[in-house]
Design an enzyme around this catalytic site. Structure first.
Site, PDB file in Angstrom:
ATOM      1  N   ASP A   1      20.488  35.049  49.096  1.00  0.00           N
ATOM      2  CA  ASP A   1      20.580  34.674  50.499  1.00  0.00           C
ATOM      3  C   ASP A   1      19.144  34.458  50.982  1.00  0.00           C
ATOM      4  O   ASP A   1      18.196  34.905  50.333  1.00  0.00           O
ATOM      5  CB  ASP A   1      21.271  35.782  51.288  1.00  0.00           C
TER       6      ASP A   1
ATOM      7  N   ASP B   1      17.941  34.119  54.903  1.00  0.00           N
ATOM      8  CA  ASP B   1      17.578  34.817  56.132  1.00  0.00           C
ATOM      9  C   ASP B   1      17.689  36.323  55.974  1.00  0.00           C
ATOM     10  O   ASP B   1      18.711  36.837  55.503  1.00  0.00           O
ATOM     11  CB  ASP B   1      18.475  34.370  57.288  1.00  0.00           C
TER      12      ASP B   1
ATOM     13  N   GLY C   1      22.122  28.788  56.740  1.00  0.00           N
ATOM     14  CA  GLY C   1      21.130  28.127  57.576  1.00  0.00           C
ATOM     15  C   GLY C   1      20.989  26.668  57.218  1.00  0.00           C
ATOM     16  O   GLY C   1      21.864  26.065  56.586  1.00  0.00           O
TER      17      GLY C   1
END
Length: 204
Positions: A41, A43, A132
């Protein structure tokens, strides 16, 4: 090439185990070494911030986006609906995003650059998987020497790609919450070359 998680842990910590924090770090490192590919991942994982929050703050709309995020969480709004609402609120142009990335570069989580380097040294394929936006993740991938085709994220599209000052008009979204495994269905294993990304996936 490191053969064990213990060796990888020692290499990353320069022999000082106290610099690494976790419940069973050698086992975690062993899992990395046994994997064909590793997905991260982005963020609050690879980087310390939430990318859209950094952009919102740069555009002077940090509190508005925070309030919207809070309402979305309390009201059970679907992720893609909340993301679309934030994008509609921000209305960033491509020039806005690029200026934000230049002036407020993301801060890496301590140790992630060394970890990715070790994984590359061990011939592991590293992927960045995020809810994102690709345009904000590509510079992160470049700094980590991760190929941009190993990014799985949402793509913002603009009213006029030739005019960087035109505002965004939407984004291409992967409806992954309808099938939690969908994002990984676009990764396939090729015994001759390890884990590869499918370039014709829902993530352009």
């Amino acid at each position: 090439m490191m053969a064990t998680g213990e060796e990888m842990m020692i290499a990353m910590s320069d022999g000082n185990r106290k610099t690494l924090i976790g419940n069973d770090i050698p086992l975690a490192m062993e899992s990395f070494l046994k994997a064909d590919c590793v997905c991260f991942d982005v963020d609050s994982t690879v980087i310390q911030e939430e990318g859209i929050d950094v952009l919102a703050d740069y555009l002077g709309k940090g509190q508005e986006v925070a309030d919207l995020t809070k309402r979305a969480m309390e009201g059970g709004m679907k992720f893609q609906d909340a993301l679309e609402a934030r994008l509609d609120l921000l209305e960033p142009s491509k020039a806005d995003i690029e200026a934000c990335l230049r002036k407020r570069p993301f801060k890496f989580t301590p140790g992630i650059q060394e970890l990715v380097e070790r994984l590359h040294d061990a011939n592991k394929h590293v992927f960045l998987v995020s809810g994102g936006f690709r345009i904000m993740i590509e510079p992160i991938a470049e700094r980590l020497q991760i190929p941009i085709f190993n990014i799985f994220a949402n793509t913002i599209y603009f009213e006029n790609d030739e005019d960087e000052n035109k505002n965004s008009s939407g984004f291409i979204f992967d409806d992954a919450d309808d099938d939690d495994n969908e994002v990984f269905s676009d990764l396939r294993f090729d015994s001759s070359d390890g884990c590869q990304s499918q370039t014709d996936s829902v993530f352009p």
